[in-house]
Scaffold this active site. Sequence first.
Site, PDB file in Angstrom:
ATOM      1  N   ALA A  65       0.868  -1.181   0.000  1.00 20.10           N
ATOM      2  CA  ALA A  65       0.000   0.000   0.000  1.00 20.10           C
ATOM      3  C   ALA A  65       0.901   1.225   0.000  1.00 20.10           C
ATOM      4  CB  ALA A  65      -0.893  -0.018   1.229  1.00 20.10           C
ATOM      5  N   GLY A 109       0.727  -4.960   1.039  1.00 19.91           N
ATOM      6  CA  GLY A 109      -0.481  -5.013   0.206  1.00 19.91           C
ATOM      7  C   GLY A 109      -0.236  -5.659  -1.144  1.00 19.91           C
ATOM      8  N   GLU A 112      -0.604  -9.237  -0.474  1.00 17.37           N
ATOM      9  CA  GLU A 112      -2.032  -9.478  -0.195  1.00 17.37           C
ATOM     10  C   GLU A 112      -2.861  -9.442  -1.475  1.00 17.37           C
ATOM     11  OE1 GLU A 112      -1.835  -6.296   2.740  1.00 17.37           O
ATOM     12  OE2 GLU A 112      -2.698  -7.666   4.213  1.00 17.37           O
ATOM     13  N   GLU A 132       4.795  -5.024   7.232  1.00 18.19           N
ATOM     14  CA  GLU A 132       4.080  -3.910   7.875  1.00 18.19           C
ATOM     15  C   GLU A 132       4.542  -3.648   9.296  1.00 18.19           C
ATOM     16  OE1 GLU A 132       2.655  -6.319   6.090  1.00 18.19           O
ATOM     17  OE2 GLU A 132       1.094  -5.476   4.775  1.00 18.19           O
TER      18      GLU A 132
HETATM   19  N1  CAA Z   1       4.654   3.082  -0.714  1.00  9.85           N
HETATM   20  C1  CAA Z   1       5.078   4.229  -1.293  1.00  9.85           C
HETATM   21  N2  CAA Z   1       6.230   4.340  -1.967  1.00  9.85           N
HETATM   22  C2  CAA Z   1       7.003   3.245  -2.070  1.00  9.85           C
HETATM   23  C3  CAA Z   1       6.641   2.032  -1.491  1.00  9.85           C
HETATM   24  C4  CAA Z   1       5.396   1.966  -0.785  1.00  9.85           C
HETATM   25  N3  CAA Z   1       4.921   0.825  -0.241  1.00  9.85           N
HETATM   26  N4  CAA Z   1       7.613   1.114  -1.732  1.00  9.85           N
HETATM   27  C5  CAA Z   1       8.551   1.762  -2.450  1.00  9.85           C
HETATM   28  N5  CAA Z   1       8.192   3.046  -2.655  1.00  9.85           N
HETATM   29  C6  CAA Z   1       8.927   4.098  -3.374  1.00  9.85           C
HETATM   30  C7  CAA Z   1      10.114   4.589  -2.574  1.00  9.85           C
HETATM   31  O1  CAA Z   1       9.694   5.563  -1.640  1.00  9.85           O
HETATM   32  C8  CAA Z   1      10.990   5.154  -3.670  1.00  9.85           C
HETATM   33  O2  CAA Z   1      10.482   6.405  -4.046  1.00  9.85           O
HETATM   34  P1  CAA Z   1      11.525   7.647  -4.286  1.00  9.85           P
HETATM   35  O3  CAA Z   1      12.393   7.183  -5.417  1.00  9.85           O
HETATM   36  O4  CAA Z   1      10.617   8.773  -4.632  1.00  9.85           O
HETATM   37  O5  CAA Z   1      12.286   7.798  -3.024  1.00  9.85           O
HETATM   38  C9  CAA Z   1      10.731   4.209  -4.827  1.00  9.85           C
HETATM   39  O6  CAA Z   1       9.487   3.542  -4.540  1.00  9.85           O
HETATM   40  C10 CAA Z   1      11.805   3.145  -4.952  1.00  9.85           C
HETATM   41  O7  CAA Z   1      11.938   2.513  -3.698  1.00  9.85           O
HETATM   42  P2  CAA Z   1      13.349   2.290  -2.994  1.00  9.85           P
HETATM   43  O8  CAA Z   1      14.290   3.410  -3.318  1.00  9.85           O
HETATM   44  O9  CAA Z   1      13.089   2.022  -1.536  1.00  9.85           O
HETATM   45  O10 CAA Z   1      13.835   0.972  -3.756  1.00  9.85           O
HETATM   46  P3  CAA Z   1      14.809  -0.161  -3.209  1.00  9.85           P
HETATM   47  O11 CAA Z   1      15.085  -1.039  -4.379  1.00  9.85           O
HETATM   48  O12 CAA Z   1      15.953   0.415  -2.438  1.00  9.85           O
HETATM   49  O13 CAA Z   1      13.909  -0.993  -2.119  1.00  9.85           O
HETATM   50  C11 CAA Z   1      11.916  -2.093  -1.328  1.00  9.85           C
HETATM   51  C12 CAA Z   1      12.785  -1.699  -2.560  1.00  9.85           C
HETATM   52  C13 CAA Z   1      12.668  -3.096  -0.457  1.00  9.85           C
HETATM   53  C14 CAA Z   1      10.647  -2.731  -1.898  1.00  9.85           C
HETATM   54  C15 CAA Z   1      11.592  -0.831  -0.518  1.00  9.85           C
HETATM   55  O14 CAA Z   1      11.092   0.172  -1.401  1.00  9.85           O
HETATM   56  C16 CAA Z   1      10.566  -1.036   0.562  1.00  9.85           C
HETATM   57  O15 CAA Z   1      10.880  -1.580   1.608  1.00  9.85           O
HETATM   58  N6  CAA Z   1       9.317  -0.588   0.329  1.00  9.85           N
HETATM   59  C17 CAA Z   1       8.252  -0.633   1.326  1.00  9.85           C
HETATM   60  C18 CAA Z   1       7.717  -2.042   1.495  1.00  9.85           C
HETATM   61  C19 CAA Z   1       6.633  -2.043   2.563  1.00  9.85           C
HETATM   62  O16 CAA Z   1       6.868  -1.726   3.704  1.00  9.85           O
HETATM   63  N7  CAA Z   1       5.408  -2.436   2.157  1.00  9.85           N
HETATM   64  C20 CAA Z   1       4.274  -2.472   3.056  1.00  9.85           C
HETATM   65  C21 CAA Z   1       3.458  -1.210   2.925  1.00  9.85           C
HETATM   66  S1  CAA Z   1       2.169  -1.102   4.140  1.00  9.85           S
HETATM   67  C22 CAA Z   1       0.913  -2.057   3.531  1.00  9.85           C
HETATM   68  O17 CAA Z   1       1.008  -2.625   2.488  1.00  9.85           O
HETATM   69  C23 CAA Z   1      -0.306  -2.151   4.402  1.00  9.85           C
HETATM   70  C24 CAA Z   1      -1.281  -3.185   3.975  1.00  9.85           C
HETATM   71  O18 CAA Z   1      -1.288  -4.291   4.406  1.00  9.85           O
HETATM   72  C25 CAA Z   1      -2.324  -2.853   2.994  1.00  9.85           C
END
Ligand code: CAA
Length: 258
Positions: A65, A109, A112, A132
Amino acid sequence: MEYANILVEVQGKVGLIRLNRPKALNALNDELMDELGIALQKFDADEAIGCIVLTGSEKAFAAGADIGAMAGYSYMDAYKGDYITRNWEQIRRIRKPVIAAVAGYALGGGCELAMMCDFIIAADSAKFGQPEIKLGTIPGAGGTQRLPRAVSKAKAMDLCLTARMMDAAEAERAGLVSRIVAADKLIDEAIAAATVIAGMSLPIVMMVKESINRAYESTLAEGVQFERRLFHSTFGTEDQKEGMRAFIEKRPPNFANK
Ligand code: CAA
């Protein structure tokens, strides 16, 4: 219709939807989920489509998400806006099969959403996880419910509590994905599987999907009874007559979808 966050195309009898927010690794925001719901509904209603494939990019199916979009939510924003339920549940109402074709990250998400599909074909690059807990929240789109059903309580606890990622091989061993393919063949393999399904009788395909899904919502005795009723009802279709006649006549069936 023009979409801003997804790409939609048709290949034969297969509807293909690509999540398309590459700069955010396909993070799932409200607009994207609204568009996805509309595209899925359109394919479901389209007589020319027999199966749907949902995919992302090479790097990410979806990284979860959209954290930026929800970071400032109050409890009331989330509750009154019915966050997650309002437009994420649409996929569960689709009656045609939906295959998730997952390459790269399927996190939070994203994992999911893949689990809401009917089955997952994974590229060897796929990584699944429910991180999360690192954000101070919990899975909100069925992760704590569908993951244990798919991979066992032990592995679901491990993934949701440690936030570690699981690679494609581990996901296949655990039963989360149905098959692993080379990353550069992912879309072709998913379309091929969807084309096989789309060549079957659509009403019978829908009954199979409905009956397998019932396994999750009922006791074994109720599920078996439900299956038997559907099995009996297939004898009221033209396609059952054609399918069995074709077998006896040693030729491929030509289903009328009736
Ligand atoms: N939401 C918003 N933006 C996201 C995102 C997310 N879930 N995941 C990645 N992005 C964005 C980053 O902010 C980044 O944007 P900028 O270039 O503007 O800074 C871009 O995507 C690229 O990401 P990274 O620079 O972090 O890329 P990476 O290759 O170094 O890492 C990753 C990749 C490991 C997937 C890392 O991006 C990450 O950990 N993302 C978050 C994963 C996460 O926590 N997901 C759970 C979200 S909460 C949820 O989903 C709730 C639910 O149950 C519904």
